[in-house]
Design an enzyme around this catalytic site. Structure first.
Site, short mmCIF file in Angstrom:
data_model
loop_
_atom_site.label_atom_id
_atom_site.label_comp_id
_atom_site.label_asym_id
_atom_site.label_seq_id
_atom_site.Cartn_x
_atom_site.Cartn_y
_atom_site.Cartn_z
N HIS A 1 0.80 -1.24 0.00
CA HIS A 1 0.00 0.00 0.00
C HIS A 1 0.83 1.28 0.00
CE1 HIS A 1 0.98 0.16 4.27
NE2 HIS A 1 0.55 1.40 4.27
C1 UD1 Z 1 -2.07 5.90 5.76
C2 UD1 Z 1 -0.79 6.37 6.45
C3 UD1 Z 1 0.22 5.23 6.45
C4 UD1 Z 1 -0.37 3.96 7.04
C5 UD1 Z 1 -1.64 3.62 6.29
C6 UD1 Z 1 -2.29 2.38 6.83
C7 UD1 Z 1 -0.28 8.77 6.10
C8 UD1 Z 1 0.58 9.72 5.38
N1 UD1 Z 1 -0.17 7.48 5.70
O1 UD1 Z 1 -1.76 5.61 4.42
O2 UD1 Z 1 1.32 5.62 7.26
O3 UD1 Z 1 0.57 2.90 6.88
O4 UD1 Z 1 -2.53 4.74 6.42
O5 UD1 Z 1 -3.34 1.98 6.00
O6 UD1 Z 1 -1.00 9.16 6.97
N2 UD1 Z 1 -8.83 5.33 0.94
C9 UD1 Z 1 -10.05 4.73 0.85
N3 UD1 Z 1 -10.77 4.52 1.99
C10 UD1 Z 1 -10.32 4.88 3.22
C11 UD1 Z 1 -9.06 5.51 3.31
C12 UD1 Z 1 -8.32 5.72 2.18
O7 UD1 Z 1 -10.50 4.39 -0.23
O8 UD1 Z 1 -11.02 4.63 4.21
C13 UD1 Z 1 -8.02 5.54 -0.28
C14 UD1 Z 1 -8.20 6.91 -0.90
O9 UD1 Z 1 -8.07 6.75 -2.27
C15 UD1 Z 1 -7.02 7.65 -0.34
C16 UD1 Z 1 -5.96 6.57 -0.29
O10 UD1 Z 1 -6.65 5.39 0.05
O11 UD1 Z 1 -6.64 8.76 -1.11
C17 UD1 Z 1 -4.86 6.84 0.67
O12 UD1 Z 1 -5.38 7.05 1.99
P1 UD1 Z 1 -4.55 7.92 3.05
O13 UD1 Z 1 -5.27 7.97 4.33
O14 UD1 Z 1 -4.13 9.21 2.43
O15 UD1 Z 1 -3.21 7.11 3.22
P2 UD1 Z 1 -2.91 5.55 3.32
O16 UD1 Z 1 -2.26 5.10 2.06
O17 UD1 Z 1 -4.08 4.77 3.82
#
Ligand code: UD1
Length: 367
Positions: A207
């Site tokens: 991820h």
């Molecule tokens: C975040 C943390 C990372 C952690 C990870 C665990 C930061 C910078 N990164 O990364 O350290 O290892 O969480 O999972 O804070 N999305 C969904 N549904 C959700 C949440 C996210 O579809 O409930 C998708 C969206 O497209 C979003 C992308 O995932 O833009 C990334 O989500 P984000 O919270 O920005 O970061 P993670 O990659 O989850």
């Protein structure tokens, strides 16, 4: 004592579970703020229900966005909450955007901040988590380090007087759930279709932006998993699914069977059922170590160096550059026989956290 825990992303909910349970055994008031960084049920709700965490007292509902937008949204939504609740401590967890936003909001309001999982370093400034953890450590009042190595990093950065060794709260929860799984208290893990848990298989997750966001790299990594000689159960994070779709990359190919992210007990059960783990997650490297399954990490470095030093974890930053036989031999290697000890503590870290908050400067935030 009134403590506000600020959480928002999946790994923080896992860490919150033992801390909330430890507070529940005391007279202290423990107030939970969910930023809403993770909002899918698979990444959020199932952790509250599955781990018995009380519902959040406040949900900020910030959702996804660029780093600045997401961090800024948490910051501005937190101000009125902290102003109203006036906690004795603000407790932030790990290294996500919710962590830095929580810490920053609290210090600007002159509220004492404790950082749980302080002192971890990858020394890779390309990782958003590295900025988040360095900045959070430097603005927090109390640094709760999970390991001796983390304590050394904090000392080197001039933060020794604020640092305390608490142990790793993930040990508390991982071992508790492991025992429940082994006692048959949880249903079989929801593995992707096509994976027979009674036969050898590998559990995989991917991820990190460095692995998912460049289409060429993502395609090469998926191909590396697809070519493995064992079935691969890929528990796919929404970011991975979104990027693969965007770039027209098929995740379900060759050995790869795609499933949803796993709830925590499902993950522990899946690791225990597997022959090994392939991942770029920080938490999963350590869960594999605690559950004594070999781990292969698709990253150039790790914060959890103890997993590598003990031989349970091997870093392979670019699996697609290895000969297929070498890559296959790495992920299916035999486990080390030497006892790795307990570098992450004895499973009582959450109690240490509560005690350290009580004791800090004689329990007075103004001392
Ligand atoms: C975040 C943390 C990372 C952690 C990870 C665990 C930061 C910078 N990164 O990364 O350290 O290892 O969480 O999972 O804070 N999305 C969904 N549904 C959700 C949440 C996210 O579809 O409930 C998708 C969206 O497209 C979003 C992308 O995932 O833009 C990334 O989500 P984000 O919270 O920005 O970061 P993670 O990659 O989850």
């Amino acid at each position: 004592m009134k403590v506000i825990s600020i959480v928002g992303a999946r790994p923080q909910l896992v860490k919150l579970a033992p801390v909330a349970a430890a507070f529940a055994k005391t007279e202290h008031e423990h107030f939970i703020v969910h930023t809403g960084q993770h909002y899918d049920a698979d990444l959020s709700d199932v952790f509250f229900s599955g781990l018995g965490i009380p519902d959040p007292d406040v949900h900020l509902g910030v959702g996804s966005g660029s780093h600045g937008v997401q961090t800024g949204a948490v910051l501005s939504a937190l101000d009125p909450v902290l102003e109203r609740e006036k906690p004795d401590w603000v407790l932030v967890y790990g290294d996500t955007n919710s962590t830095i936003a929580g810490a920053l909001s609290a210090v600007k309001m002159h509220l004492p901040v404790a950082h749980l999982e302080a002192g971890l370093r990858s020394f890779n400034r390309r990782m958003p988590e590295e900025h988040n953890r360095v900045l959070t450590d430097h603005c927090a009042d109390l640094l709760l380090a999970p390991t001796e190595e983390a304590m050394r990093h904090l000392e080197r950065e001039g933060l020794a007087d604020r640092a305390r060794l608490a142990g790793d709260v993930m040990v508390d929860i991982c071992l508790r759930i492991r025992d429940a799984v082994l006692a048959g208290e949880h249903p079989a893990p929801p593995l992707p279709e096509g994976i027979d848990p009674s036969q050898p298989f590998l559990l995989a997750t991917l991820h990190r932006p460095d692995n998912t966001d460049d289409p060429e790299r993502l395609a090469a990594l998926v191909e590396s998993l697809a070519g493995l000689p064992l079935p691969v159960a890929l528990a796919a994070h929404p970011r991975l699914v979104a990027r693969a779709e965007e770039h027209g990359i098929k995740l379900a190919q060759g050995s790869v069977h795609v499933g949803r992210p796993l709830p925590y007990a499902g993950l522990v059960a899946a690791v225990l059922a597997s022959s090994g783990v392939v991942t770029d997650s920080g938490g999963l490297q350590k869960e594999a170590f605690l559950l004594r399954r070999i781990c292969t990490t698709i990253r150039p470095e790790t914060e959890w160096v103890e997993t590598v030093d003990s031989g349970w974890n091997v870093l392979v930053p670019d699996p697609h550059t290895l000969a297929p036989s070498e890559w296959a031999a790495t992920v299916t290697r035999t486990a080390p026989t030497r006892d790795p000890g307990t570098p992450y503590g004895d499973g009582r870290a959450a109690e240490n956290v509560v005690r350290l908050l009580e004791e800090w400067r004689g329990g007075s935030r103004h001392a």
